[in-house]
Enzyme design. Structure first.
Site, PDB file in Angstrom:
ATOM      1  N   ARG B 120       0.812  -1.233   0.000  1.00 18.66           N
ATOM      2  CA  ARG B 120       0.000   0.000   0.000  1.00 18.66           C
ATOM      3  C   ARG B 120       0.840   1.276   0.000  1.00 18.66           C
ATOM      4  NH1 ARG B 120      -2.933  -2.625   4.220  1.00 18.66           N
ATOM      5  NH2 ARG B 120      -4.564  -3.949   3.339  1.00 18.66           N
ATOM      6  N   LYS B 142       2.589  11.092 -11.944  1.00 23.81           N
ATOM      7  CA  LYS B 142       1.744  10.166 -12.706  1.00 23.81           C
ATOM      8  C   LYS B 142       2.505   8.862 -12.872  1.00 23.81           C
ATOM      9  CE  LYS B 142      -1.394  12.925 -15.536  1.00 23.81           C
ATOM     10  NZ  LYS B 142      -1.859  13.185 -16.924  1.00 23.81           N
ATOM     11  N   GLU B 184       8.504  16.574 -26.204  1.00 22.55           N
ATOM     12  CA  GLU B 184       7.866  17.023 -24.959  1.00 22.55           C
ATOM     13  C   GLU B 184       8.425  18.376 -24.522  1.00 22.55           C
ATOM     14  OE1 GLU B 184       5.251  15.628 -23.502  1.00 22.55           O
ATOM     15  OE2 GLU B 184       5.311  13.448 -23.774  1.00 22.55           O
ATOM     16  N   LYS B 226       6.640  22.371 -15.816  1.00 16.50           N
ATOM     17  CA  LYS B 226       5.843  21.243 -15.345  1.00 16.50           C
ATOM     18  C   LYS B 226       5.518  21.379 -13.865  1.00 16.50           C
ATOM     19  CE  LYS B 226       4.623  16.596 -15.496  1.00 16.50           C
ATOM     20  NZ  LYS B 226       4.644  15.354 -16.257  1.00 16.50           N
ATOM     21  N   GLU B 236      -5.006  16.658 -11.831  1.00 18.09           N
ATOM     22  CA  GLU B 236      -5.566  16.905 -13.160  1.00 18.09           C
ATOM     23  C   GLU B 236      -7.069  17.115 -13.140  1.00 18.09           C
ATOM     24  OE1 GLU B 236      -3.562  14.886 -16.420  1.00 18.09           O
ATOM     25  OE2 GLU B 236      -5.505  14.626 -17.390  1.00 18.09           O
ATOM     26  N   ARG B 240      -3.814  21.020 -15.367  1.00 18.73           N
ATOM     27  CA  ARG B 240      -2.826  19.984 -15.686  1.00 18.73           C
ATOM     28  C   ARG B 240      -3.120  19.273 -16.996  1.00 18.73           C
ATOM     29  NH1 ARG B 240       0.299  15.663 -11.767  1.00 18.73           N
ATOM     30  NH2 ARG B 240       1.409  14.650 -13.474  1.00 18.73           N
ATOM     31  N   ASN B 244      -1.289  17.497 -21.651  1.00 20.59           N
ATOM     32  CA  ASN B 244      -1.587  16.375 -22.549  1.00 20.59           C
ATOM     33  C   ASN B 244      -1.718  16.819 -24.010  1.00 20.59           C
ATOM     34  OD1 ASN B 244      -1.712  14.569 -20.361  1.00 20.59           O
ATOM     35  ND2 ASN B 244      -3.814  15.182 -19.930  1.00 20.59           N
ATOM     36  N   HIS B 247      -1.517  14.319 -26.811  1.00 20.83           N
ATOM     37  CA  HIS B 247      -1.528  12.983 -26.214  1.00 20.83           C
ATOM     38  C   HIS B 247      -2.781  12.176 -26.553  1.00 20.83           C
ATOM     39  CE1 HIS B 247       1.991  14.447 -24.159  1.00 20.83           C
ATOM     40  NE2 HIS B 247       2.140  13.320 -23.490  1.00 20.83           N
ATOM     41  N   HIS B 251      -1.697   8.857 -27.951  1.00 20.88           N
ATOM     42  CA  HIS B 251      -1.990   7.571 -27.306  1.00 20.88           C
ATOM     43  C   HIS B 251      -2.699   6.630 -28.261  1.00 20.88           C
ATOM     44  CE1 HIS B 251      -1.761   9.150 -22.857  1.00 20.88           C
ATOM     45  NE2 HIS B 251      -0.586   9.032 -23.432  1.00 20.88           N
ATOM     46  N   HIS B 264       6.997   7.038 -27.489  1.00 19.89           N
ATOM     47  CA  HIS B 264       5.969   7.936 -26.975  1.00 19.89           C
ATOM     48  C   HIS B 264       6.139   9.357 -27.535  1.00 19.89           C
ATOM     49  CE1 HIS B 264       3.132   9.823 -24.252  1.00 19.89           C
ATOM     50  NE2 HIS B 264       4.080  10.592 -23.756  1.00 19.89           N
TER      51      HIS B 264
END
Lengths: 362, 362
Positions: B120, B142, B184, B226, B236, B240, B244, B247, B251, B264
């Site tokens: 955890r 993330k 990026e 960032k 987000e 935020r 993306n 993205h 993606h 990526h």
């Protein structure tokens, strides 16, 4: 109906406790504003409560996606978790689609973990339908799955938005499951609530007879104890560890015997007696108090000793328990009934004596 | 060396940026008080940096457990995650044993997710060794893995205790990876930092030539951008999402082509051009600004259009993206260079035009 708040600042949430609350699904509407939800349950609970819950929510304009899993601790693993993800993805569940856990501790733990990790976190709601889930696992935000090498090794702290504990669902609960749940109820008395322990000594037969008022009182008092502890120590840096009384031994039993062979509450019962025995060997708990505890567990027909797994295997399995710091196993032990402490400094010889005697007593 | 703080109250952490920081492992000692740590890396990075890092930490009294994974986006999945858990359990890593991610974005995302979920949650540290990881994925918390149906579908927000970005590790970076990372970097200019975009127009060849000062400036400026965004909106819920840019399209390309086929950053480059094209069709971005953006990406030799996957497949894959609310895809689009916005209300016909033209342009 009674309402308790688990006080965790912006993560605070209500626990609703009462009879026939499944018929009051409007209590959940504030958390279902997206108009859609996924209901995760199992093959035992689904025939009993799934369709009526779905119909109630439908009446309030909330469409539900059912996800039905096999029933049992042996399915609390990464494969079943993957099946939940697949169902959520194929139904295109989004970041604002809540997951509703309808079932016992296994369903609650897995659904909560899926909610914690699907799309990096979606809302979730607990509707516990076993005594164990109502008094313990649905409250406090511990979620997770088992690993072949240890119980709950993979998981997250992730709080629900609300808990709905419907005492009426206990009517259909198997006797064995009811007894296993009572083990966790007794735990609260042992670790921090002597008057509740005494109440249980007076009233445990009422719980076994599924007396509604007694059950509601036991669930409420258990949840009060749990929410106080969780509010003070959400991520188990201190006091929260006391809730693990009997769990270091208990997890070793569950893992060692194969998940699902012993119910969690049964393993906790045997583990609690072992912890009491060890507390007595340390000179803390009196012998007559150990007997007093054994006597209460026996009235519930819960196991009061571990299966004969062998001392070496026990030691090895406990070494994998999460409750370790720098290689030392930390035990939750009893100073007296109603007062537990954590100790990382137990004489290995005393531990061995506890293991030898308690896994032979049968 | 420069030090930036990501301001997230009790979860705040430093980013150290400089050359040869792997030789200054003492920077990490405040986070390694347990005397043990697991270093997760891959078969490409391990021969370059693993043993020297381990030796440095050993000199400071920290023993390390190496966990070496196969290299590539196609391994960022539940099987590889399971291999990390197995390694941690068999080495008996405990709640206070930190995980150190030594590698690129895939290693960082998976290690962070393993840290978020093992017992955890255990502490973790990022040592990014690719430009993409240094400017983007190692900062902001993330973490996650891919699912066959979509990128990063399973994950958690989980912040590291520290990030150590050693510019010298970029010396060994493959040219293709360097270019993917620059995609990026350009992103920050496009969404919120026009002066940085202009600096890149002046200096991008220095980055391609691995000029140390230029690289350090680009990493620092990217991390500043960032960390400001993340500090304002950790989970987000708003701003935020601007990070993306490119993205949603990107993606879809990565998932549709099979993870690892496109890097990526390459997919983000093509996706950014598509977002710019769509922004132009909406009457926001001027045609000459789209050309200006294309021109910069072309100088970096990055793809400026999508592979010919077919419009239908594209639409379907985007529908599974996380960036959806109530069935509507939300796009990050450009009002102008240096100013991005999120829009959930794009005319499907304009979207179709972008998909048709950009996956044919080749």
């Amino acid at each position: 109906m009674q309402k308790l708040i688990v006080g965790l600042e912006e993560r605070s949430y209500p626990i609703f406790i009462g009879s026939n609350l499944l018929g009051c699904a409007e209590l959940l509407l504030p958390y279902l504003t997206a108009g859609r939800a996924a209901v995760v349950t199992n093959t035992t609970v689904a025939p009993l409560y799934l369709e009526s819950l779905r119909a109630k929510l439908h009446d309030h304009g909330v469409e539900t996606i059912p996800v039905i899993l096999p029933d049992g601790e042996q399915y609390k693993n990464s494969e079943t978790l993957g099946a939940i993800y697949n169902a959520l993805l194929s139904s295109r569940c989004e970041r604002n689609t809540p997951l509703i856990a309808l079932g016992g501790g296994v369903i609650g733990d897995m659904t909560g973990y899926a909610a914690a990790t699907y799309l990096r976190g979606v809302p979730f709601i607990q509707i516990p339908t076993t005594l164990l889930a109502q008094v313990d696992s649905s409250v406090g935000g511990k979620t997770g799955i088992n690993h072949p090498l240890g119980k709950n090794m993979i998981g997250a702290f992730y709080q629900p938005k609300a808990v709905l504990a419907d005492i009426a669902t206990l009517d259909t609960l198997a006797d064995k499951e009811l007894r296993a749940g009572i083990a966790e109820v007794i735990k609260y008395g042992l670790i921090r609530d002597l008057p509740f322990f005494e109440w249980l000594e007076q009233n445990v037969e009422k719980l076994l007879a599924k007396d509604g008022d007694a059950l509601q009182y036991a669930v409420l008092r258990s949840c009060q104890n749990k929410s106080e502890v969780v509010a003070a120590d959400e991520r188990e840096n201190g006091e929260r560890a006391l809730l693990n009384l009997g769990h270091t031994f208990g997890h070793a039993i569950e893992t060692g015997m194969g998940y699902g062979t012993w119910l969690h509450g049964e393993a906790v019962a045997a583990g609690t007696i072992m912890a009491a025995d060890l507390s007595c060997r340390l000179g803390w708990l009196r012998k007559e108090d150990v007997e007093r505890i054994i006597c209460l567990f026996k009235r519930v027909n819960l196991p009061v000793s571990a299966p004969a797994m062998g001392v070496e295997k026990f030691m090895q399995l406990m070494g994998l328990d999460k409750k370790m710091v720098n290689g030392k196993i930390r035990f939750v032990l009893l100073k007296r009934i109603g007062c537990a402490v954590v100790s990382g400094d137990v004489d290995p010889e005393l531990l061995r004596q506890t293991l030898v005697l308690n896994s032979a007593r049968g």
